[in-house]
Design a protein around this motif. Sequence first.
Motif, mmCIF file in Angstrom:
data_model
loop_
_atom_site.group_PDB
_atom_site.id
_atom_site.type_symbol
_atom_site.label_atom_id
_atom_site.label_comp_id
_atom_site.label_asym_id
_atom_site.label_seq_id
_atom_site.Cartn_x
_atom_site.Cartn_y
_atom_site.Cartn_z
ATOM 1 N N SER A 113 2.254 0.069 3.793
ATOM 2 C CA SER A 113 1.223 -0.649 3.034
ATOM 3 C C SER A 113 1.461 -2.149 3.083
ATOM 4 O O SER A 113 0.508 -2.937 3.098
ATOM 5 C CB SER A 113 1.196 -0.178 1.580
ATOM 6 O OG SER A 113 0.844 1.181 1.511
ATOM 7 N N GLN B 123 -4.636 1.776 -0.704
ATOM 8 C CA GLN B 123 -4.078 3.070 -1.066
ATOM 9 C C GLN B 123 -4.690 3.573 -2.387
ATOM 10 O O GLN B 123 -4.893 4.762 -2.562
ATOM 11 C CB GLN B 123 -2.561 2.916 -1.209
ATOM 12 C CG GLN B 123 -1.803 4.209 -1.276
ATOM 13 C CD GLN B 123 -0.312 4.003 -0.984
ATOM 14 O OE1 GLN B 123 0.121 2.908 -0.642
ATOM 15 N NE2 GLN B 123 0.462 5.053 -1.126
ATOM 16 N N ASP C 122 -5.556 2.939 4.316
ATOM 17 C CA ASP C 122 -4.272 3.362 3.750
ATOM 18 C C ASP C 122 -4.434 4.666 2.961
ATOM 19 O O ASP C 122 -5.051 4.685 1.902
ATOM 20 C CB ASP C 122 -3.732 2.252 2.842
ATOM 21 C CG ASP C 122 -2.221 2.341 2.646
ATOM 22 O OD1 ASP C 122 -1.623 3.358 3.070
ATOM 23 O OD2 ASP C 122 -1.646 1.396 2.068
ATOM 24 N N GLU C 123 -3.881 5.734 3.473
ATOM 25 C CA GLU C 123 -3.890 7.060 2.842
ATOM 26 C C GLU C 123 -5.270 7.551 2.409
ATOM 27 O O GLU C 123 -5.499 7.855 1.237
ATOM 28 C CB GLU C 123 -2.906 7.087 1.656
ATOM 29 C CG GLU C 123 -1.482 6.914 2.146
ATOM 30 C CD GLU C 123 -0.446 7.402 1.135
ATOM 31 O OE1 GLU C 123 -0.741 8.351 0.402
ATOM 32 O OE2 GLU C 123 0.654 6.841 1.127
ATOM 33 N N GLY D 198 3.391 3.597 -3.168
ATOM 34 C CA GLY D 198 2.677 4.728 -3.763
ATOM 35 C C GLY D 198 3.586 5.929 -3.993
ATOM 36 O O GLY D 198 3.633 6.496 -5.095
HETATM 37 MG MG LIG Z 1 1.864 2.830 0.947
#
Ligand SMILES: [Mg+2]
Length: 490
Positions: A47, A89, A169-170, A396
């Motif tokens: 990230s 995220q 991101d994710e 995260g």
């Molecule tokens: Mg991350």
Amino acid sequence: MTNQPPRLELSRLHKRFGGLIAVKSFDLAVYPGEIMGLIGPNGSGKSTIMQMIMGVVKPTSGSILLDGTSIEGKPVYEIARAGVGIVFQHSRPLRLQTVLENILLGLLPDSITRLRPPHGARARATAIAEECGLGAVLQRLPATLPFADLRRLELAKAIARDPGLVLIDEPFAGLTRGEVSGFAALISRFREQGRAVVLVDHNVKSLVSLADRAAALYLGEKIAEGTPAQVMRDETVRRVYLGGALTAHPRAATPSPAGPPLLEVENLSVTYGKAQALDRVSLTIAPGEFVSIVGLNGAGKTSLFNAISGLIPATGTIRWNGAPRRRATPGAIARAGIVQCPETRELFGAMSVLDNLLLAAQRFEATETASRLDWLYTLFPILKSRIHQESRTLSGGEQQMLAIARALMLKPRLLILDEPTLGLAPVILGQLSEALARLRETTDITILLGEQNVTFALPHADRVYVIEHARLVWEGPPARFAAEAGEGYL
Ligand SMILES: [Mg+2]
Ligand SMILES: Nc1ncnc2c1ncn2[C@@H]1O[C@H](COP(=O)(O)OP(=O)(O)OP(=O)(O)O)[C@@H](O)[C@H]1O
């Protein structure tokens, strides 16, 4: 692909946070029409790299070229204007604006003197919303949207200005299998549109099938790069990131059904305004039992857990340890031994990792606190190296580990885990799985686990419930799950 110049070129990109090197001399090139997958354990710097490209985090050193032009250290709005879009995220929509207005905002001109949307912006925002599957919810407020639509909204905002580079991101975290394939289809359309994409996700299967190339990070350094298959085969990647497959933990003896249940829930109903979130749910949990509740997003798992924890009003009866429970406060319920690790984590962001844990240890003697801390640090070693860090700056997955560790610190009689696997690297899932197995062998803990990730929920469970549209629709041993209730999950 490679006969074109790279859309994005990172060279010797470096980021230091105080004493911690989060990203170390990182090089990467991504080409137009290419999806680059970025993997790595929790806290490995993924990230941070995305945020440096977007300009949210300033690199300590190194260069970032977008279509050959240097953008490192520039303000976010300039980088956005140069053609970079990001899906963070965590979703952060403007709460008071509708879906359409949220997307429109990305299309506003940069000058404060001309805050009216340019001609055609509304039509463009509507078209993007439709492309992202939000056509039916244009006028809704973000708070009323299901989780997957919130993620779609982030995706729509990211491509509002038609960026040549999209950082995602994710995107798959917390989505159901069906939703993941819908998202994957959207992202592969970005490739067809000639955008370059950098994609981070711990859903390795989906990432591998989507990405053209992949790079793996460990402790801020690149440890592998190549085709996704090559990277996944890499020995270091397997050791530090993928780990082994989850193993089943069947129990020698089923817990004593003889005594009274530890928790007995009867006809529990929860409504939010007109919406019925839980509809006459009844279940029992025996002392020492491990019960998994499997259900898709919005099925009612969190409402059930929050009602049991006394966090939201509910009708019906709850018996704890044989005695009916009346009007207990959440604090009293927690002191009686019901501890929930909530999906939303609820950490004290401005407090350090250690202080978050110590808050949970107030009723223990110093020696017990110390030994519990030691145990939690062996379970999640990365937390140990982050103890003085403000918890809001954790990655995260680190935040998720801290939330689980804090719940364990409280020494619960009944531990409720709501989607604990969210955002965790595969290797950590394995560790968590082993830790839960050990907990059950060595203590009399009772566990209620809510998951849509059945690969994690089934191996431990003595019993499984399936929740659908606010109701329990199936109950049985994990061995029968696949044949009788597995559709949509397996
Ligand atoms: Mg991350
Ligand atoms: N402001 C900050 N101060 C101190 N450390 C930070 C700060 N921001 C991030 N870090 C640390 O830098 C490391 C890299 O974080 P990053 O968010 O990039 O990880 P990640 O690879 O995205 O992990 P995850 O998969 O868990 O999301 C983490 O260990 C994190 O705790």
